[in-house]
Design an enzyme around this catalytic site. Sequence first.
Site, PDB file in Angstrom:
ATOM      1  N   GLU A 108     -13.189  -9.325  -8.452  1.00  0.00           N
ATOM      2  CA  GLU A 108     -13.143 -10.263  -7.329  1.00  0.00           C
ATOM      3  C   GLU A 108     -13.976 -11.486  -7.689  1.00  0.00           C
ATOM      4  O   GLU A 108     -15.151 -11.358  -8.022  1.00  0.00           O
ATOM      5  CB  GLU A 108     -13.649  -9.600  -6.055  1.00  0.00           C
ATOM      6  CG  GLU A 108     -13.740 -10.523  -4.864  1.00  0.00           C
ATOM      7  CD  GLU A 108     -12.438 -11.264  -4.576  1.00  0.00           C
ATOM      8  OE1 GLU A 108     -12.499 -12.511  -4.415  1.00  0.00           O
ATOM      9  OE2 GLU A 108     -11.367 -10.614  -4.539  1.00  0.00           O
TER      10      GLU A 108
ATOM     11  N   HIS B 235      -7.380  -8.476  -8.327  1.00  0.00           N
ATOM     12  CA  HIS B 235      -7.712  -9.364  -7.200  1.00  0.00           C
ATOM     13  C   HIS B 235      -8.054  -8.469  -6.013  1.00  0.00           C
ATOM     14  O   HIS B 235      -7.281  -8.331  -5.070  1.00  0.00           O
ATOM     15  CB  HIS B 235      -6.548 -10.290  -6.870  1.00  0.00           C
ATOM     16  CG  HIS B 235      -6.182 -11.250  -7.972  1.00  0.00           C
ATOM     17  ND1 HIS B 235      -5.542 -10.852  -9.115  1.00  0.00           N
ATOM     18  CD2 HIS B 235      -6.381 -12.586  -8.089  1.00  0.00           C
ATOM     19  CE1 HIS B 235      -5.344 -11.915  -9.903  1.00  0.00           C
ATOM     20  NE2 HIS B 235      -5.845 -12.968  -9.300  1.00  0.00           N
TER      21      HIS B 235
ATOM     22  N   ASP C  95     -12.956 -13.533 -12.806  1.00  0.00           N
ATOM     23  CA  ASP C  95     -11.531 -13.801 -12.712  1.00  0.00           C
ATOM     24  C   ASP C  95     -10.746 -12.579 -13.193  1.00  0.00           C
ATOM     25  O   ASP C  95     -10.974 -12.068 -14.295  1.00  0.00           O
ATOM     26  CB  ASP C  95     -11.182 -15.025 -13.566  1.00  0.00           C
ATOM     27  CG  ASP C  95      -9.695 -15.299 -13.577  1.00  0.00           C
ATOM     28  OD1 ASP C  95      -9.178 -15.785 -12.557  1.00  0.00           O
ATOM     29  OD2 ASP C  95      -9.051 -15.012 -14.610  1.00  0.00           O
ATOM     30  N   GLY C  96      -9.828 -12.122 -12.375  1.00  0.00           N
ATOM     31  CA  GLY C  96      -9.090 -10.912 -12.706  1.00  0.00           C
ATOM     32  C   GLY C  96      -8.157 -11.064 -13.879  1.00  0.00           C
ATOM     33  O   GLY C  96      -7.966 -10.118 -14.658  1.00  0.00           O
TER      34      GLY C  96
ATOM     35  N   SER D 153      -6.715  -2.290  -1.215  1.00  0.00           N
ATOM     36  CA  SER D 153      -6.263  -1.514  -2.370  1.00  0.00           C
ATOM     37  C   SER D 153      -7.392  -0.787  -3.092  1.00  0.00           C
ATOM     38  O   SER D 153      -7.186   0.356  -3.535  1.00  0.00           O
ATOM     39  CB  SER D 153      -5.475  -2.417  -3.328  1.00  0.00           C
ATOM     40  OG  SER D 153      -6.202  -3.575  -3.673  1.00  0.00           O
TER      41      SER D 153
ATOM     42  N   ASP E 258      -2.592  -8.712  -7.700  1.00  0.00           N
ATOM     43  CA  ASP E 258      -2.287  -9.116  -6.318  1.00  0.00           C
ATOM     44  C   ASP E 258      -2.947 -10.466  -6.038  1.00  0.00           C
ATOM     45  O   ASP E 258      -3.898 -10.552  -5.252  1.00  0.00           O
ATOM     46  CB  ASP E 258      -2.800  -8.032  -5.360  1.00  0.00           C
ATOM     47  CG  ASP E 258      -2.552  -8.381  -3.898  1.00  0.00           C
ATOM     48  OD1 ASP E 258      -1.675  -9.210  -3.626  1.00  0.00           O
ATOM     49  OD2 ASP E 258      -3.269  -7.831  -3.046  1.00  0.00           O
TER      50      ASP E 258
ATOM     51  N   HIS F 130       0.812  -1.214   0.000  1.00  0.00           N
ATOM     52  CA  HIS F 130       0.000   0.000   0.000  1.00  0.00           C
ATOM     53  C   HIS F 130       0.845   1.263   0.000  1.00  0.00           C
ATOM     54  O   HIS F 130       0.429   2.290  -0.549  1.00  0.00           O
ATOM     55  CB  HIS F 130      -0.977  -0.048   1.159  1.00  0.00           C
ATOM     56  CG  HIS F 130      -1.998  -1.130   1.000  1.00  0.00           C
ATOM     57  ND1 HIS F 130      -2.646  -1.724   2.065  1.00  0.00           N
ATOM     58  CD2 HIS F 130      -2.478  -1.746  -0.119  1.00  0.00           C
ATOM     59  CE1 HIS F 130      -3.472  -2.652   1.603  1.00  0.00           C
ATOM     60  NE2 HIS F 130      -3.391  -2.675   0.288  1.00  0.00           N
TER      61      HIS F 130
END
Length: 285
Positions: free
Chosen positions: A117, A41, A142-143, A99, A168, A18
């Site tokens: 997500e 993600h 799905d990212g 995030s 991520d 972060h």
Amino acid sequence: MNYRHAFHAGNHADVLKHVVLLALCDALLAKPTPCFALDTHAGRGLYRLESSSARRTGEADDGIGRLLAERPREPAITRYLSAVEACRKAHGHDAYPGSPWLLAHALREHDRIACCELQPVEAAALRANFAGDRRVVVHERDGYAAIRALLPPKHGAVRYGRGLVLVDPPYEAQLDEFDAALAALKEALARWPQATCALWYPVKQRRALQPFLRKAAKLPAKSALIAELLVRPDDSPLRMNGSGLLVLNAPWKLDAALQPALQALGEALGEAGASTRLEWLRAPA
């Protein structure tokens, strides 16, 4: 997929991720043109550090808890701590921003954020947390696959020349996750060459990362920078001893902003044998 970030929110890996994320956002804001951010993600975007999940591990105590007690004065760290405090002012004393929340906090009214997500419960919480923010679009998908669908970014007649792709993943597949992540980054750069891409990765034993780093250096980006924080020696393959971020097409002077912050994080969060690393895999021309 059984991973739940609530168990790990606010730990040393989140702190590093972060701090770097906000430094990237600030670099994007240096120009007035609108920008776009994709979080592949995203999780739920907002966490409670006094929840049963967080208290079960207590990882935040040695992450954000220790950093708030130490309060290093390096600008990148004070920027991060100010964001955490703003989150707590808005959501309560034990809130911790994921995030998506930090992206929404840092970016502007005319910027846009897409958050992916896959887990239905987490996606529902993410959608609820940003229900009133028209800049944020939540995708329950799905990212990795979303990279092909959402890049290059556009919103109505607006096409975004600048922005960020944050990857991520949970690394449930262990080292095999690196291949999927690198393929996703290659796809992102092919579709949006000017994007800054950031991949978070865990560090158990650094030597195991060498194949990943060699492949990362060959991705079609103008530059490749890694920033790592190990809070203990990398002598055990069974625990996360630290983490890092691979930043492709890193903004100008990002390394100068992160160098003192990394040193301060190592001093504040590290045990005996802690170390940091800031290195260009491929320096900008």
